[in-house]
Design an enzyme around this catalytic site. Structure first.
Site, PDB file in Angstrom:
ATOM      1  N   HIS A  75     -13.577  16.727  -8.727  1.00  0.00           N
ATOM      2  CA  HIS A  75     -13.565  15.640  -9.364  1.00  0.00           C
ATOM      3  C   HIS A  75     -12.609  15.548 -10.730  1.00  0.00           C
ATOM      4  O   HIS A  75     -11.926  14.866 -11.232  1.00  0.00           O
ATOM      5  CB  HIS A  75     -14.687  14.918  -9.773  1.00  0.00           C
ATOM      6  N   VAL A  79      -8.227  14.149 -10.516  1.00  0.00           N
ATOM      7  CA  VAL A  79      -7.958  12.892 -11.194  1.00  0.00           C
ATOM      8  C   VAL A  79      -7.020  13.645 -12.725  1.00  0.00           C
ATOM      9  O   VAL A  79      -7.725  14.224 -13.458  1.00  0.00           O
ATOM     10  CB  VAL A  79      -9.149  12.273 -11.878  1.00  0.00           C
ATOM     11  N   GLY A  81      -5.330  16.102 -12.930  1.00  0.00           N
ATOM     12  CA  GLY A  81      -5.328  17.601 -13.086  1.00  0.00           C
ATOM     13  C   GLY A  81      -6.497  18.317 -13.641  1.00  0.00           C
ATOM     14  O   GLY A  81      -7.393  17.694 -13.994  1.00  0.00           O
ATOM     15  N   GLU A  97     -14.285   8.644 -17.735  1.00  0.00           N
ATOM     16  CA  GLU A  97     -14.136   9.198 -16.228  1.00  0.00           C
ATOM     17  C   GLU A  97     -15.452   9.158 -15.606  1.00  0.00           C
ATOM     18  O   GLU A  97     -15.833   8.763 -14.469  1.00  0.00           O
ATOM     19  CB  GLU A  97     -13.482  10.347 -15.630  1.00  0.00           C
ATOM     20  N   ASN A 103     -17.945   8.985  -9.696  1.00  0.00           N
ATOM     21  CA  ASN A 103     -18.692  10.046 -10.625  1.00  0.00           C
ATOM     22  C   ASN A 103     -19.876  10.015 -11.245  1.00  0.00           C
ATOM     23  O   ASN A 103     -20.555  10.497 -11.861  1.00  0.00           O
ATOM     24  CB  ASN A 103     -17.528  10.414 -11.797  1.00  0.00           C
ATOM     25  N   THR A 205     -20.285  22.199   2.914  1.00  0.00           N
ATOM     26  CA  THR A 205     -21.292  23.083   3.623  1.00  0.00           C
ATOM     27  C   THR A 205     -22.702  23.146   2.846  1.00  0.00           C
ATOM     28  O   THR A 205     -23.591  23.706   3.298  1.00  0.00           O
ATOM     29  CB  THR A 205     -20.758  24.330   4.139  1.00  0.00           C
TER      30      THR A 205
END
Length: 351
Positions: A75, A79, A81, A97, A103, A205
């Site tokens: 995340h 966004v 970088g 953010e 988030n 996974t």
């Protein structure tokens, strides 16, 4: 109907075909200017040992933290970088953010762990390691300590001074309701290809998914692609639309980083639309199959994709800063909100 031996042969041939195609790429992606494989060799030689030892102990108490740390790195990088902007709490000028819908389900324990690592590293080396580098190393060790590959991480990132708006965050993180067309388009903007998409999706996974991220496949009617027994099991966890509950992303080995996620997809037991469509869509189906029958290939391509993703729009040199507290800018730093130029919308997030 094909025999089981014929099916096995078909899967093997499919795997070999994809392997030949993927092996044409470099085994290790190039690194951007300003990053280095040995960036802290002199200034903090025990950096990776500090991170690894802390996480070994932390995972013994809470194995779910591994998926949480991996997701924070995703995340952050998707966004604006890999600049640790997702770690910022926000400011008086507005929410950061972390308050954007995708988030809200990031684990507070993951943010806490990164700050605790920051303090341990500073005690040993002084303030020389960025929070962005701590997040990248924590993600790698989360994968490795859960059974996955131990790939090298180029280091030297700096921490950003700004966080993205909620709108920009939504635009940059594809929703779990996305199909392959949407996902390929989103990753193409970041110069990531179909193999990167399928490999990075393999991060599912480990970890959990919230009912609201997949109940579109259960209500008002079941997605016909979904295995019926799997759907019935999900309805017990999510008996109605918008149920506040969670379930594992990989029903076969939820706490082990392996290739069973792709086996899930082949058995129509992928949780999100964005998961299952990787096997439904002809553009990515053979890659899913190759990873399902060849874990070593998955590990190789996952490592390569993580190295590439971990270098998205990084700050280096004198750009940004090295935060003393990963949750806040240093005193006197220029603050503000950075608007993203990416268009789009979303709710929760794929990664």
């Amino acid at each position: 109907m094909a025999s089981s031996s014929s099916l096995a042969l078909l899967l093997l041939l499919s795997s070999l075909a994809v392997f030949c195609t993927l092996s044409e790429a470099e085994s290790s992606p190039p690194i951007v200017k300003g990053l280095s494989w040995s960036f802290y060799e002199s200034s903090c030689p025990k950096l990776e040992l500090i991170v690894g030892n802390y996480l070994k102990n932390a995972f013994q108490k809470d194995i779910g933290l591994a998926a949480g740390l991996l997701r924070v790195h995703f995340h952050d990088c998707f966004v604006q970088g890999c600049d640790a902007s997702v770690l910022l709490d926000g400011s008086a000028s507005g929410p950061g953010e972390q308050q954007a819908p995708p988030n809200l389900t990031l684990r507070p324990a993951a943010f806490k762990a990164i700050n605790e690592l920051r303090a341990l590293i500073d005690k040993q080396c002084g303030r020389v390691v960025s929070c962005a580098d701590v997040a990248a190393l924590a993600a790698r060790d989360s994968v490795h300590l859960s059974g996955g590959p131990n790939y090298p991480v180029p280091l030297g990132r700096r921490d950003g001074l700004n966080f993205a708006t909620q709108q920009a965050t939504l635009a940059s993180l594809p929703a779990p309701f996305s199909n392959v067309t949407v996902l390929l388009s989103a990753l193409a903007k970041l110069k990531l290809d179909s193999t990167d998409l399928v490999a990075l999706s393999g991060g599912h996974t480990i970890g959990i998914g919230h009912c609201t991220s997949f109940d579109n496949r259960l209500f008002p009617t079941q997605d016909p692609i979904m295995d019926k027994t799997f759907a019935n099991s999900l309805r017990r966890t999510c008996p109605a639309k918008n149920t506040v509950n969670t379930t594992v992303l990989d029903i076969r080995s939820p706490n082990t980083f392996d290739n069973k996620y792709y086996v899930d997809l082949m058995n129509r037991q992928g949780l999100f639309t964005s998961d299952q469509d990787l096997y439904t869509d002809s553009r990515t189906r053979s890659i899913v199959t190759s990873f399902a029958v060849n874990q070593a290939l998955f590990f190789e391509k996952f490592a390569s994709a993580m190295i590439k993703m971990g270098q998205l729009s990084v700050l280096t040199g004198t750009q940004g800063e090295i935060r003393a507290n990963c949750s806040a800018r240093n005193a006197g730093s220029r603050s503000g909100v950075l608007e993203s130029l990416v268009d789009g919308e979303g709710e929760m997030a794929v990664f």
